[in-house]
Design a protein around this motif. Structure first.
Motif, mmCIF file in Angstrom:
data_model
loop_
_atom_site.group_PDB
_atom_site.id
_atom_site.type_symbol
_atom_site.label_atom_id
_atom_site.label_comp_id
_atom_site.label_asym_id
_atom_site.label_seq_id
_atom_site.Cartn_x
_atom_site.Cartn_y
_atom_site.Cartn_z
ATOM 1 N N ALA A 162 -12.345 9.951 -5.835
ATOM 2 C CA ALA A 162 -12.095 9.105 -7.466
ATOM 3 C C ALA A 162 -13.039 9.253 -7.487
ATOM 4 N N LYS A 163 -13.821 8.773 -8.538
ATOM 5 C CA LYS A 163 -14.971 9.096 -9.716
ATOM 6 C C LYS A 163 -15.568 7.535 -9.564
ATOM 7 N N LYS A 164 -16.665 7.279 -9.105
ATOM 8 C CA LYS A 164 -17.048 5.673 -9.384
ATOM 9 C C LYS A 164 -16.916 4.686 -9.908
ATOM 10 N N GLY A 165 -15.661 3.457 -9.347
ATOM 11 C CA GLY A 165 -15.557 2.715 -10.180
ATOM 12 C C GLY A 165 -14.185 2.957 -10.686
ATOM 13 N N SER A 166 -13.493 4.207 -10.610
ATOM 14 C CA SER A 166 -12.418 4.513 -10.932
ATOM 15 C C SER A 166 -11.540 4.616 -9.390
ATOM 16 N N SER A 167 -10.321 4.798 -9.406
ATOM 17 C CA SER A 167 -9.331 4.702 -7.803
ATOM 18 C C SER A 167 -8.297 5.714 -7.715
ATOM 19 N N PRO A 168 -7.850 6.524 -7.152
ATOM 20 C CA PRO A 168 -6.670 6.983 -7.506
ATOM 21 C C PRO A 168 -5.516 6.047 -8.071
ATOM 22 N N THR A 169 -4.908 6.843 -8.919
ATOM 23 C CA THR A 169 -3.269 5.952 -9.846
ATOM 24 C C THR A 169 -2.156 6.590 -8.842
ATOM 25 N N THR A 170 -1.017 5.826 -8.743
ATOM 26 C CA THR A 170 0.005 5.747 -8.464
ATOM 27 C C THR A 170 1.026 6.993 -8.717
ATOM 28 N N CYS A 171 1.720 8.363 -7.846
ATOM 29 C CA CYS A 171 2.221 9.251 -9.051
ATOM 30 C C CYS A 171 2.758 9.272 -9.390
ATOM 31 N N GLY A 172 3.496 9.724 -10.473
ATOM 32 C CA GLY A 172 4.405 9.577 -11.317
ATOM 33 C C GLY A 172 5.703 10.105 -11.514
ATOM 34 N N THR A 173 5.826 10.952 -10.426
ATOM 35 C CA THR A 173 6.657 12.205 -10.060
ATOM 36 C C THR A 173 7.626 11.171 -8.651
ATOM 37 N N CYS A 174 7.067 11.359 -8.575
ATOM 38 C CA CYS A 174 7.650 10.615 -6.457
ATOM 39 C C CYS A 174 7.578 8.881 -6.764
ATOM 40 N N HIS A 175 6.795 7.754 -7.829
ATOM 41 C CA HIS A 175 6.360 6.556 -7.878
ATOM 42 C C HIS A 175 5.391 6.362 -6.454
ATOM 43 N N GLY A 176 4.781 6.988 -5.529
ATOM 44 C CA GLY A 176 4.406 6.858 -4.392
ATOM 45 C C GLY A 176 4.682 7.125 -3.917
ATOM 46 N N ALA A 177 5.776 7.567 -3.403
ATOM 47 C CA ALA A 177 6.740 7.480 -2.063
ATOM 48 C C ALA A 177 6.566 9.414 -0.907
ATOM 49 N N GLY A 178 5.457 10.189 -1.934
ATOM 50 C CA GLY A 178 4.991 11.432 -1.274
ATOM 51 C C GLY A 178 6.077 12.153 -1.265
ATOM 52 N N GLN A 179 7.806 11.969 -1.539
ATOM 53 C CA GLN A 179 8.545 13.121 -1.585
ATOM 54 C C GLN A 179 9.582 13.523 -2.476
#
Length: 381
Positions: free
Chosen positions: A157-174
């Protein structure tokens, strides 16, 4: 106990195709799966039976063997290598392999966020001289590899930002997909199993978290290594994905051919040329070793090819143990570019060796020619 016909177990005809077999298996597996029949040993046995029938009838080679020989093809020593229904099968693994993760848990493939992948291992081929391999040394090498991006510190991620939780799986990865009664879990197509999305990627690594770079490393080579030995540098391989551990770097050793010595394990071998005068009369000759020159005493009447062992002048292996020896092979050198006078002297010398005493002076050659004469006498006799 007699075993039921596999086609009968699945409730299909012998002309059933793979699709029909798989459909029948899914239906029966659902019916008898232990998760749906807790504590029911009969259902567990039927599940194993159904699973074995499915594995045999969906494998072309095994199906052909079963169609021709029946269960005999899979008795101990047969094609199956062990008989019985399913051995020590793990129910959750079996079910997970076929359905993904039915019932929402239990199988290896069910649930959980995708783990960032460990970095790849790398290999570097290193050429060493015999002296470097025997004594050990430190070498500086340059290795092209993937390293963590120093701008985003591997996050992507660009400096000063961070990855966001996936809206499709809500962070579950599946994500879960329903197909009638079945609920099948699959890797999230949006975040590819990571559970997070990089909305503002790093400009240097373009969201990958890693960049190509050439690293300079100092490698300590232990004394006694040989061709084929491998040195592992832990964590010096490619950087892992998004903070995952780095791989390892393996340095593969190859020892160059030496002008004088040949190594075999812990021993060194070399050829030492001597004049035929020294071979006949004896004397001393200087012999090279890896520690300097030493004197070798040549006994009188030494024949070419004779071996002399100099103990402790070889190599100490990197694996420990005693130091090897230096094996010297004496090679009697025939003089070349002789003057007329030198040739006359040699001819005079040769004439003194002829006659009835020849065997005393030249036992090997005389014995050889006696053997040749006897060989031809036996052929003609």
């Amino acid at each position: 106990m007699s075993k039921r016909d596999f086609y009968e177990v699945l409730g299909v005809g012998r002309d059933a195709g793979e699709r029909d077999i798989k459909k029948a298996y899914k239906r029966l597996a659902m019916k008898y799966h232990p998760d749906r029949n807790p504590g029911d040993d009969t259902a567990a046995d039927k599940f194993k039976e159904v699973k074995t029938a499915y594995e045999i009838l969906t494998d072309p080679q095994k199906k052909a063997a079963y169609d021709q020989y029946g269960h005999a093809a899979f008795e101990q020593g047969g094609m199956g290598g062990g008989g019985g229904f399913g051995g020590g099968a793990d129910f959750s693994d079996i079910f997970g392999d076929v359905f993904g993760d039915i019932f929402g848990g239990g199988g290896r493939r069910g649930g959980g966020q995708h783990r960032a992948q460990r970095g790849a291992d790398l290999r570097y081929n290193m050429e060493l001289t015999l002296e470097e391999a025997v004594r050990g040394c430190t070498k500086e090498i340059r290795v092209p590899t993937l390293v963590n991006c120093d701008t985003c510190e591997g996050s992507g991620a660009k400096k000063g930002s961070s990855p966001t939780t996936c809206g499709t799986c809500h962070g579950a990865g599946q994500v879960q997909m329903r197909q009638g009664f079945f609920a099948v879990q699959q890797t999230c197509p949006h975040c590819h199993g990571r559970g997070k999305i990089i909305t503002d990627p790093c400009g240097k690594c373009h969201g990958q978290g890693r960049v190509q770079e050439t690293k300079t490393l100092s490698v300590k080579i232990p004394a006694g290594v040989d061709t084929g030995d491998r040195i592992r540098l832990t964590g010096e391989g490619e950087a892992g994905e998004f903070g995952a551990p780095a791989g390892d770097l393996y340095v593969q050793v190859h020892v160059q051919k030496h002008a004088i010595f040949e190594r075999d394990g812990n021993n060194l071998y070399c050829e030492v040329p001597v004049s035929f005068t020294m071979a006949a009369l004896g004397g001393e000759v200087e012999v090279p070793t890896l520690d300097g020159r030493v004197s070798l005493k040549v006994p009188t009447e030494t024949q070419t090819g004779r071996m002399f062992r100099m103990r402790g002048k070889g190599v100490k292996s990197v694996r420990g143990g005693a130091v090897g020896d230096l094996i010297c092979k004496l090679v009697v050198e025939t003089p070349v570019n002789l003057s007329s006078r030198q040739k006359e002297l040699l001819q005079e010398f040769e004439s003194t060796l002829a006659g009835s005493d020849a065997k005393k002076h030249k036992p090997r050659s005389e014995g050889f020619f006696d053997g040749v004469k006897k060989f031809f006498d036996d052929l003609t006799g």
